[in-house]
Design a protein around this motif. Sequence first.
Motif, PDB file in Angstrom:
ATOM      1  N   ASP A  79      -1.819 -33.212   5.869  1.00  0.00           N
ATOM      2  CA  ASP A  79      -1.013 -32.087   6.313  1.00  0.00           C
ATOM      3  C   ASP A  79      -0.904 -30.999   5.246  1.00  0.00           C
ATOM      4  O   ASP A  79      -0.105 -30.072   5.386  1.00  0.00           O
ATOM      5  N   GLY A  81      -0.061 -31.551   2.034  1.00  0.00           N
ATOM      6  CA  GLY A  81       0.816 -31.971   0.948  1.00  0.00           C
ATOM      7  C   GLY A  81       0.116 -32.941   0.016  1.00  0.00           C
ATOM      8  O   GLY A  81      -1.116 -33.028  -0.020  1.00  0.00           O
ATOM      9  N   GLU A  94       6.609 -37.188  -2.861  1.00  0.00           N
ATOM     10  CA  GLU A  94       5.884 -36.421  -1.853  1.00  0.00           C
ATOM     11  C   GLU A  94       6.086 -34.937  -2.111  1.00  0.00           C
ATOM     12  O   GLU A  94       7.211 -34.470  -2.293  1.00  0.00           O
ATOM     13  N   ASP A  96       5.568 -31.669  -0.023  1.00  0.00           N
ATOM     14  CA  ASP A  96       5.237 -31.264   1.336  1.00  0.00           C
ATOM     15  C   ASP A  96       4.543 -29.908   1.322  1.00  0.00           C
ATOM     16  O   ASP A  96       4.433 -29.241   0.284  1.00  0.00           O
ATOM     17  N   PRO A 153       5.469 -35.794   7.722  1.00  0.00           N
ATOM     18  CA  PRO A 153       5.501 -34.935   6.542  1.00  0.00           C
ATOM     19  C   PRO A 153       6.921 -34.489   6.204  1.00  0.00           C
ATOM     20  O   PRO A 153       7.695 -34.099   7.089  1.00  0.00           O
ATOM     21  N   GLY A 154       7.281 -34.617   4.943  1.00  0.00           N
ATOM     22  CA  GLY A 154       8.616 -34.248   4.496  1.00  0.00           C
ATOM     23  C   GLY A 154       9.649 -35.334   4.689  1.00  0.00           C
ATOM     24  O   GLY A 154      10.794 -35.185   4.246  1.00  0.00           O
ATOM     25  N   ARG A 156       8.517 -38.969   4.636  1.00  0.00           N
ATOM     26  CA  ARG A 156       7.773 -40.205   4.520  1.00  0.00           C
ATOM     27  C   ARG A 156       8.561 -41.260   3.749  1.00  0.00           C
ATOM     28  O   ARG A 156       9.307 -40.940   2.821  1.00  0.00           O
TER      29      ARG A 156
END
Length: 383
Positions: A79, A81, A94, A96, A153-154, A156
Amino acid sequence: MTSALRFIASGCLVLAVTAVAACAPGASPRPVPPSAPPVATPPPATASEAASGWWRIDGAPQTLASGLSAPWSVVPTDDGGALISQRDDGAVLELDAGGEVRAVGTLPGVLSGGESGLHGLALRADGGTEWLYAYHGSTDDNRVVRMPLLGGPGARTLGEAEVVFDGIPRESTHNGGRLAFGPDGFLYVTTGDAQRREAAQDPDALGGKILRLTPEGDPAPGNPWGTAVWSLGHRNVQGVAWTSDGVMWASEFGQNAWDELNRIEPGGNYGWPVVEGDAGRAGMIDPVAVWATSESSPSGIAAHGDTIFVAALRGERMWVVDTAGGELRGEPLAALTGEQGRLRDVVAVTGDALWVLTNNTDGRGDARPEDDLLLRLTMTPAP
């Protein structure tokens, strides 16, 4: 199946085809077993198929993330990231696509100290599950684990970790630690000699090797000794990559004289501890490029087209190495020298970009006051 059981099962075969060789300087090189099964040649690296030719770094770095602590590995997500490992606290972060950094989770059982801790990451999708693989030190060994990557995404999170491969020797230094899925779909794992120099020349030992595994942790079909070992005679490999012609490359820490960039061949013997750097010794493969340890200490590497980018720690620079047919094309070029401090990892992403991790706050008493960063560099075709 654990590594211990796999090696017991294959030990009789190895002993039957392999002569015992001494490991001190001056010892005879250990030959590739003549009865080794045929090894399939990996096809060209799919990640580099869109790129060809040779590349250069163009323009100033852009900061994607800051405030990292002893970062070790970065892998892009589909995605836009990234996931980042931190060696000393065992955390996975992570980034993003909007530039926000958050904690995904902390791996259980990570033992930190010296150079030990959480090291390489790799991602692999299998059906409807996205697996995150990680290499880390534990109380007894270094090991590879995997866990499902949950959430979007954002948001996880990490599922329960399962051991894929264990029994790799661990010490305060020389732990290897890079993971990468090759163009053949198998998992490549780099190990260090863990201060046991003689292990690097022993195909029955896991230290000082590059391993090639199935995603489930079994020896991959066609490995030269029928075990997990793909190549031997390494001191401390921390980077692997494939150029667009399908050639596999690895970076290796030397001792006091020469750091190396090696073209990796199945069953290849890269000399440690019998030789370091260029030696021209029969039965051992010389590096394609060498650097004084003060100019390199190479960790992660990336390939784009037929150019290899080598992240250097002590050398505080990025080495840019053009290749053709598994050999050097011209002399390596230095970029970013002294500009960002120690460079730990580099990965080529879509859009002709490199992502680079700095490693200045490494938790070993020589930390710098600035935060560690994830940087974005733009590549342009070489003139």
